[in-house]
Design an enzyme around this catalytic site. Sequence first.
Site: not given
Length: 505
Positions: A123, A144, A156, A194
């Site tokens: 991540s 991900h 992702e 993120n």
Amino acid sequence: MSALNTNVAVAVIGAGAMGAGIAQVAASAGHRVWLYDNREGAAAQAIDGIARQLARRVANGKLAAEAREACIAALAPADSLEQLADAGLVIEAIVENLEIKQALLRQLEAICAADCILASNTSSISITRLGAGMSRPERLVGMHFFNPAPVMALVEVIKGLATDPNVAARVLATALAWGKQPVLARSTPGFIVNRVARPFYAESLRLLQEGAADCASLDALLREAGGFAMGAFELTDLIGHDVNYAVTCSVFDAYYQDMRFQPSQIQKELVDAGHFGRKSGRGFYDYREGALRPDAATLHSSAAVPAVIVEGEAGLLQPLLERLAQQSVSISRRAGRGLLRVGDASLALSDGRLASQRAADDGLNDLVLLDLALDYRRCTRLGISWATGTSASAVDQVVALLGVAGIQVTPLRDSPALCVLRTVAMLANEAADALLQGVASAADIDLAMRAGVNYPQGPLAWADQLGAATLVTVLDHLQAAYGEERYRPSLQLRRQLAEGARFHE
């Protein structure tokens, strides 16, 4: 590029919650799946856990018994890495440590066939860095998943500098075939979610630190006005402050201490105290037995409901006027500069300035500012702030007016761009910067934020709704108020404004 055929075996390394979830997803899609963990018996225990979980779904009528049996039959524990030699796709979901992951990938290169795709569920670690120690980094890609993997739709797919585009395309197609909503991103710190999500937490944390409102009030505004599933404090309590703070620090360091990603001292204090949120029993809220959940601050009024005079264009507040008109509120119009006159009050949507600054700049008396809402037709709460010197009766009249429409009112200390507006402006700004830097397409950025963190709409779609001019104005005013680069508008937003362009046509 087509997806991997279901006769291709998939291997997952790491039998924790994430690895087990990924294995379940691949097996449910029809692949034979090896699950490996270097802890003795961990893979078999994880498969047993999947079996029990799926049995509960069958019992609840949410899954056919045949589907459960097929999934469990497709899963097998592996005793060694060598047993993974026939896999066409290997996904590692082990500890977030660069050296450990690199060592594993080098082992897999020596074991797996030359055409086997190697994927990392990292991540936060750069796919480019992970591939740097490989002899063939072109077959490495990020994949991900979000926790829990069987439930969360987003994947992702991350391209490192050396990743073969055909490998990324095949993994993207495979994730789609597995029932996921995949997005393609370049390997940059935080990838899409993120990175772009950082302001959602950061702006509420700053408002709390500045005493603008309490946690319950700020969370209520993000939910009931902003349309978010949870407020920032509820969400970080759920994620865990140890995890959320570590991600923020990682992104902050990776971007060379760019102030847009600055960690919060308030959150650090929670981490230092071991108050990680729900899992520890305490975070911003108290989850211990018998603890009471605080209510959002709410203003009440018994004032007579005033009529509304619209001076100039109502702009983004037009839906609110329509809602008020449905409640038989008298609305009249005259020329002016885009204000609502409500009894003694001058009422306006925030433009990012402090209410007191705007009152002084524009020569307005009894100025009350409204926060942004996702949909003024349906919101159940709005935030307001007011300029120094604004009369109590003016505030009371605004509260009474909104109450007629069934909207509760939460007061905020006079703060630039209030709560929802500043949060949305910063999310849109970060998304625009990610687009500018070629991290992902506008469509994939918005899809990632909707599917990955359940935003009510993508930040770039929100930017189109508000308009680049509004966002640049709000951000310019925030930057002027704080004197910080944190609030600088992205070049991409300024470009959209100059070109009169939209992110989604």
